[in-house]
Design an enzyme around this catalytic site. Sequence first.
Site, PDB file in Angstrom:
ATOM      1  N   ASP A 167     -50.389 -20.321  18.322  1.00 43.90           N
ATOM      2  CA  ASP A 167     -49.794 -20.418  17.070  1.00 43.90           C
ATOM      3  C   ASP A 167     -49.390 -21.866  16.740  1.00 43.90           C
ATOM      4  O   ASP A 167     -50.013 -22.803  17.301  1.00 43.90           O
ATOM      5  CB  ASP A 167     -48.797 -19.183  16.833  1.00 43.90           C
ATOM      6  CG  ASP A 167     -48.682 -19.071  15.355  1.00 43.90           C
ATOM      7  OD1 ASP A 167     -49.751 -19.395  14.572  1.00 43.90           O
ATOM      8  OD2 ASP A 167     -47.695 -18.485  14.810  1.00 43.90           O
ATOM      9  N   ASP A 193     -45.167 -19.659  18.488  1.00 47.00           N
ATOM     10  CA  ASP A 193     -44.802 -21.155  18.091  1.00 47.00           C
ATOM     11  C   ASP A 193     -44.220 -21.758  19.421  1.00 47.00           C
ATOM     12  O   ASP A 193     -43.382 -21.061  20.138  1.00 47.00           O
ATOM     13  CB  ASP A 193     -44.073 -21.251  16.885  1.00 47.00           C
ATOM     14  CG  ASP A 193     -44.553 -20.621  15.798  1.00 47.00           C
ATOM     15  OD1 ASP A 193     -45.812 -20.652  15.750  1.00 47.00           O
ATOM     16  OD2 ASP A 193     -43.922 -20.206  15.089  1.00 47.00           O
ATOM     17  N   ARG A 252     -51.885 -28.408   9.424  1.00 48.40           N
ATOM     18  CA  ARG A 252     -50.617 -28.466   8.907  1.00 48.40           C
ATOM     19  C   ARG A 252     -49.755 -29.363   9.696  1.00 48.40           C
ATOM     20  O   ARG A 252     -48.771 -29.211  10.671  1.00 48.40           O
ATOM     21  CB  ARG A 252     -50.253 -26.944   9.650  1.00 48.40           C
ATOM     22  CG  ARG A 252     -51.131 -25.884   9.195  1.00 48.40           C
ATOM     23  CD  ARG A 252     -50.534 -24.443   9.748  1.00 48.40           C
ATOM     24  NE  ARG A 252     -51.262 -23.454   9.296  1.00 48.40           N
ATOM     25  CZ  ARG A 252     -51.182 -22.157   9.718  1.00 48.40           C
ATOM     26  NH1 ARG A 252     -50.308 -21.896  10.521  1.00 48.40           N
ATOM     27  NH2 ARG A 252     -51.771 -21.088   9.129  1.00 48.40           N
TER      28      ARG A 252
HETATM   29 CA    CA Z   1     -45.794 -19.308  13.569  1.00 53.67          CA
END
Ligand code: CA
Length: 427
Positions: free
Chosen positions: A252, A213, A308
Site C-alpha cells: 500500500d 503503509d 501519489r
Molecule cells: Ca494506505
Amino acid sequence: MPVRSLAVAAAATLTLAGLAGAAHPAFSPADLRYARQAVPANDGWASTGAGTTGGSKADAAHVTVAHNRAELVAAVAGDTPKIVFVSGAIDLSVDADNHHRDCASYADPAYRLDDFLAAYDPAVWGRTAKPSGPLEDARARSAANQGLTVKVNVGSNTTIVGINHAHLSHGSLLLAGVSNVIVRNIQFSDAADCFPAWDPTDGDTGNWNSLYDLVSLTGATNVWIDHNTFNDGDNPDSDQPLLFGRPYQVHDGASDIIKASDLVTVSWNAYSNHDKTMLIGSTDTVGVDLGKLRVTVHHNKFDNVLQRAPRVRFGQVDVYDNYYIATSPDYQYSLGVGVQSAIYAQNNYFKLGQTPAGNVIHYWKGTAITATGTLVEPAKPVDLVAAYNAAHDPDLIPDAGWTPTARTHVEPAWAVPALVSLLGGSH
Ligand code: CA
Ligand code: CA
C-alpha cells in the site's frame, strides 16, 4: 591464587568490561543531540499549531534503544515524552522468539489463494459486488491475524530515531489518533500484505488492494517525518503475478496521511521503487478532513515511484524543492489534484525521459493547483498546469488560492537534484 591477586584480577575484569561498554555505547552524544531536536521553527506545517517536539524533552529513563520488534513495540507505546533509538535491522514480522513469520504462518485454516481465486473470478462472481462469503471471511481473518503482528502503534510525544543503519522491514508504523511525533533516519521496506483484497468495483478493471503503509498517519497531528528511506526492499511489485488481469498488489502506501491528520512536515526522505507513495486524504466525502490534512513536502527524492507524490484531498499542501525521477514506462503521475485540494508546488525538479510533462499532474476531481519554478531535465522551465491543460480535460485553474509561509529556505530547482541526493534519506 592469593586473595589480593584475585581482587586485582576481578578489578581488571570489571575495568575491561567498563571500557568495552564505553567503547561500544548504545548511542553517542551526537545521536542524542540529534534525537533531542524538535522540528525547526518555521519548517513547514509541523512547526505550526502546538509545534512538533516529539520526545525531545524525555527524561533519561525514557531514552531507550530497540533492537527487535518486541522492544520497539514496548518502547513507543504510551504518551510519556520518550526517545526511542531503533538500532540496526529489525524484522517486524516475527514470532515471540524473534524468528521470521512468513505469509503461510498467518493464513486462516480456511484460506487458500487458489480457492479464493476460483470463487471470485469475475467470470464466476461478476464485477458488480465486492467478494463476500466464507472464503472472503477467511481472507479477512488471515489479514487481521497478520495485522496483529506487523502493525506497531506509536504513542504521542515520541521521537523515533535510527542508529546503526536502522531498517524496519515487513511491518507498518502506525500513528493513529496521536500527536507530536518525530520519525527520523530510518529505512522502511516492504510492508507486504499477505492477503490482498480483490475489489472488482475499483476502477474499470478492478484492483487488488493492500492494507499496510510503511508509515501510516491516521488522525495524527503535529508529525515530522524526516530523513527516512522508503522502498519495497527485495520484494518488488514486478515479482508479483497478474491475477484477474490486474497486478497482485501486496504494497500500500509508503507514508499515507489520512482521516483528519494535520500539521505534518515530510522532509528530506528518499522514496524509491514503489507504486502508491503518499496519499493525503482517503475519501472524497466532505467531513472530518475539511480544514485539515495540511502537509509540507520538501526536499524529498521520488525515484521511480509510480503515483501519489502526493495525491491530495482537501488539504493545503506545500510541495517544494523535491526531486522526481519519473522515467518508468509504468509511471502514472506525481501530483494528484483531488477533491478540494490546494497543492502549492514550487521549484521542483523532474527527470522525465519519455514521460510527457502533461502527465505529472493528474485530475482526481479537484479544480486548481499552483505549480511554479518547475524545471524538467535538462533544466528546462515548464509550466506543469499549462502542460496538463493542453493534454487533458477538464482544465485546472493555475492558482491553488493560498501562499505557504512556514518555510525555512527555498532553493532554486536546479540545485535540488544534487542537494537531496547528497543529503536526503537515512544513513
Ligand atoms: Ca494506505
Ligand atoms: Ca484541456
